[in-house]
Scaffold this motif. Sequence first.
Motif, mmCIF file in Angstrom:
data_model
loop_
_atom_site.group_PDB
_atom_site.id
_atom_site.type_symbol
_atom_site.label_atom_id
_atom_site.label_comp_id
_atom_site.label_asym_id
_atom_site.label_seq_id
_atom_site.Cartn_x
_atom_site.Cartn_y
_atom_site.Cartn_z
ATOM 1 N N VAL A 129 0.878 -1.169 0.000
ATOM 2 C CA VAL A 129 0.000 0.000 0.000
ATOM 3 C C VAL A 129 0.913 1.215 0.000
ATOM 4 C CG1 VAL A 129 -1.728 1.311 1.304
ATOM 5 C CG2 VAL A 129 -1.858 -1.185 1.222
ATOM 6 N N SER A 130 0.606 2.218 -0.811
ATOM 7 C CA SER A 130 1.497 3.362 -0.940
ATOM 8 C C SER A 130 1.661 4.113 0.381
ATOM 9 C CB SER A 130 0.974 4.325 -2.007
ATOM 10 O OG SER A 130 -0.199 4.975 -1.560
ATOM 11 N N ARG A 131 2.808 4.736 0.543
ATOM 12 C CA ARG A 131 3.081 5.510 1.748
ATOM 13 C C ARG A 131 2.076 6.638 1.903
ATOM 14 N NH1 ARG A 131 5.339 9.829 4.095
ATOM 15 N NH2 ARG A 131 6.863 9.535 5.782
ATOM 16 N N SER A 132 1.709 7.279 0.785
ATOM 17 C CA SER A 132 0.747 8.384 0.854
ATOM 18 C C SER A 132 -0.615 7.900 1.328
ATOM 19 C CB SER A 132 0.635 9.072 -0.508
ATOM 20 O OG SER A 132 0.215 8.147 -1.504
ATOM 21 N N MET A 133 -1.043 6.723 0.861
ATOM 22 C CA MET A 133 -2.331 6.172 1.311
ATOM 23 C C MET A 133 -2.276 5.822 2.792
ATOM 24 S SD MET A 133 -5.437 5.233 1.005
ATOM 25 C CE MET A 133 -5.778 5.319 -0.769
ATOM 26 N N THR A 143 -10.780 0.985 1.633
ATOM 27 C CA THR A 143 -11.621 -0.167 1.353
ATOM 28 C C THR A 143 -11.188 -1.353 2.210
ATOM 29 O OG1 THR A 143 -10.196 -1.036 -0.399
ATOM 30 C CG2 THR A 143 -11.864 0.607 -1.030
ATOM 31 N N ALA A 144 -12.041 -2.371 2.259
ATOM 32 C CA ALA A 144 -11.723 -3.577 3.013
ATOM 33 C C ALA A 144 -10.477 -4.254 2.448
ATOM 34 C CB ALA A 144 -12.911 -4.544 2.972
ATOM 35 N N VAL A 145 -10.313 -4.215 1.132
ATOM 36 C CA VAL A 145 -9.158 -4.853 0.499
ATOM 37 C C VAL A 145 -7.866 -4.167 0.938
ATOM 38 C CG1 VAL A 145 -8.011 -5.313 -1.704
ATOM 39 C CG2 VAL A 145 -10.472 -5.685 -1.481
ATOM 40 N N VAL A 146 -7.869 -2.824 0.987
ATOM 41 C CA VAL A 146 -6.684 -2.084 1.422
ATOM 42 C C VAL A 146 -6.402 -2.336 2.896
ATOM 43 C CG1 VAL A 146 -5.753 0.233 1.841
ATOM 44 C CG2 VAL A 146 -6.863 -0.290 -0.333
ATOM 45 N N LEU A 147 -7.458 -2.329 3.723
ATOM 46 C CA LEU A 147 -7.267 -2.574 5.154
ATOM 47 C C LEU A 147 -6.747 -3.982 5.409
ATOM 48 C CD1 LEU A 147 -10.382 -0.820 6.722
ATOM 49 C CD2 LEU A 147 -8.022 0.008 6.611
ATOM 50 N N GLU A 148 -7.175 -4.945 4.612
ATOM 51 C CA GLU A 148 -6.673 -6.313 4.767
ATOM 52 C C GLU A 148 -5.185 -6.377 4.442
ATOM 53 O OE1 GLU A 148 -6.219 -10.519 5.050
ATOM 54 O OE2 GLU A 148 -7.604 -9.075 5.967
ATOM 55 N N LYS A 149 -4.752 -5.637 3.433
ATOM 56 C CA LYS A 149 -3.329 -5.594 3.096
ATOM 57 C C LYS A 149 -2.522 -5.012 4.258
ATOM 58 C CE LYS A 149 -3.724 -5.165 -1.946
ATOM 59 N NZ LYS A 149 -3.419 -4.302 -3.122
ATOM 60 N N ILE A 150 -3.067 -3.952 4.861
ATOM 61 C CA ILE A 150 -2.381 -3.326 5.999
ATOM 62 C C ILE A 150 -2.320 -4.293 7.176
ATOM 63 C CG2 ILE A 150 -2.507 -1.460 7.695
ATOM 64 C CD1 ILE A 150 -3.805 0.260 5.484
ATOM 65 N N ALA A 151 -3.434 -4.967 7.457
ATOM 66 C CA ALA A 151 -3.464 -5.928 8.561
ATOM 67 C C ALA A 151 -2.449 -7.040 8.338
ATOM 68 C CB ALA A 151 -4.865 -6.511 8.708
ATOM 69 N N THR A 152 -2.342 -7.507 7.107
ATOM 70 C CA THR A 152 -1.370 -8.549 6.795
ATOM 71 C C THR A 152 0.054 -8.052 7.023
ATOM 72 O OG1 THR A 152 -2.861 -9.516 5.143
ATOM 73 C CG2 THR A 152 -0.535 -10.117 4.996
ATOM 74 N N ASP A 206 -17.863 -1.000 4.000
ATOM 75 C CA ASP A 206 -16.824 -0.947 2.986
ATOM 76 C C ASP A 206 -17.287 -0.021 1.858
ATOM 77 O OD1 ASP A 206 -14.782 -1.415 1.185
ATOM 78 O OD2 ASP A 206 -15.493 -3.405 0.599
ATOM 79 N N PRO A 207 -16.555 1.063 1.565
ATOM 80 C CA PRO A 207 -17.007 1.989 0.523
ATOM 81 C C PRO A 207 -17.003 1.390 -0.881
ATOM 82 C CG PRO A 207 -14.791 2.549 1.265
ATOM 83 C CD PRO A 207 -15.301 1.501 2.200
ATOM 84 N N TYR A 262 -9.828 -10.842 -1.029
ATOM 85 C CA TYR A 262 -8.598 -10.528 -0.306
ATOM 86 C C TYR A 262 -7.465 -11.343 -0.924
ATOM 87 C CZ TYR A 262 -11.963 -8.865 3.177
ATOM 88 O OH TYR A 262 -12.987 -8.223 3.808
ATOM 89 N N GLU A 263 -6.488 -10.664 -1.456
ATOM 90 C CA GLU A 263 -5.390 -11.347 -2.143
ATOM 91 C C GLU A 263 -4.249 -11.706 -1.214
ATOM 92 O OE1 GLU A 263 -4.249 -8.715 -5.224
ATOM 93 O OE2 GLU A 263 -6.172 -8.816 -6.283
ATOM 94 N N THR A 264 -4.168 -11.053 -0.053
ATOM 95 C CA THR A 264 -3.012 -11.221 0.834
ATOM 96 C C THR A 264 -3.293 -12.266 1.903
ATOM 97 O OG1 THR A 264 -3.844 -9.380 2.137
ATOM 98 C CG2 THR A 264 -2.182 -8.886 0.492
ATOM 99 N N GLY A 265 -3.276 -13.517 1.524
ATOM 100 C CA GLY A 265 -3.577 -14.571 2.481
ATOM 101 C C GLY A 265 -2.373 -15.063 3.275
ATOM 102 N N VAL A 266 -1.171 -15.002 2.687
ATOM 103 C CA VAL A 266 0.017 -15.553 3.337
ATOM 104 C C VAL A 266 0.459 -14.636 4.481
ATOM 105 C CG1 VAL A 266 2.409 -16.237 3.012
ATOM 106 C CG2 VAL A 266 0.740 -16.652 1.203
ATOM 107 N N ARG A 267 0.625 -15.210 5.666
ATOM 108 C CA ARG A 267 1.036 -14.453 6.843
ATOM 109 C C ARG A 267 2.163 -15.179 7.563
ATOM 110 N NH1 ARG A 267 -3.198 -10.878 8.690
ATOM 111 N NH2 ARG A 267 -4.948 -10.941 7.250
ATOM 112 N N ASP A 268 2.897 -14.427 8.368
ATOM 113 C CA ASP A 268 3.962 -15.043 9.162
ATOM 114 C C ASP A 268 3.374 -16.032 10.163
ATOM 115 O OD1 ASP A 268 5.807 -13.512 7.822
ATOM 116 O OD2 ASP A 268 5.801 -11.906 9.315
ATOM 117 N N ALA A 269 2.190 -15.700 10.715
ATOM 118 C CA ALA A 269 1.520 -16.572 11.684
ATOM 119 C C ALA A 269 0.058 -16.721 11.283
ATOM 120 C CB ALA A 269 1.638 -15.996 13.094
#
Length: 201
Positions: free
Chosen positions: A40-44, A56-65, A96-97, A130-137
Amino acid sequence: MKEEPGSAEPDINTRIATRVRALRAESGLSLDALAEKCAVSRSMLSLIERGESSATAVVLEKIATGLGVPLASLFEDASAPLNPLSRREGRTSWRDPQSGYVRCNISPLNYPSPIQIVEVMLPAGAHVAYETGVRDAPFEQQVWVQEGRIELTLGEVTHRLEEGDCLAMQINQSTAFRNRTRKPARYIVVLATDRGRTSRR
């Protein structure tokens, strides 16, 4: 589900901003480092942390990951007093907008438990991927349909869930939710992590 899309939205955006800043600080990550980890961009990220963007939920999921936490963690209020009781009238929902889906954390705020419950309403025809499924834990999740029907895709496998169905899964791959019907669908998501919320979030 308590739904106040008009009055509740500014408060929930401020809560998300506070949580993202706090979790990033706990992780010892700069804005640039988190941006690289979550794509996710630094500005976002900066706009979200200032409460100036309805992500959006997709962006927030990326941040959570990138932060190594479940998406639900971004909606918690760390300033709320510890209370083992969660009352319906005290909960705040978020829309979710992009897809219009509405989610609400059901579990008591800040209670130190590895279990968290979330209620979701997926509008007719809505689709969230949600594309970011892989997580460290990776963490465990179960989806229990209360009303309507949804399609839940894990990686390349699609499950068609009807009212009363419950699907158990591990969040370690891409996930998509779709409502192909003409009526809203409502489902409960139960998450279980390997640590309590105080250390995980």
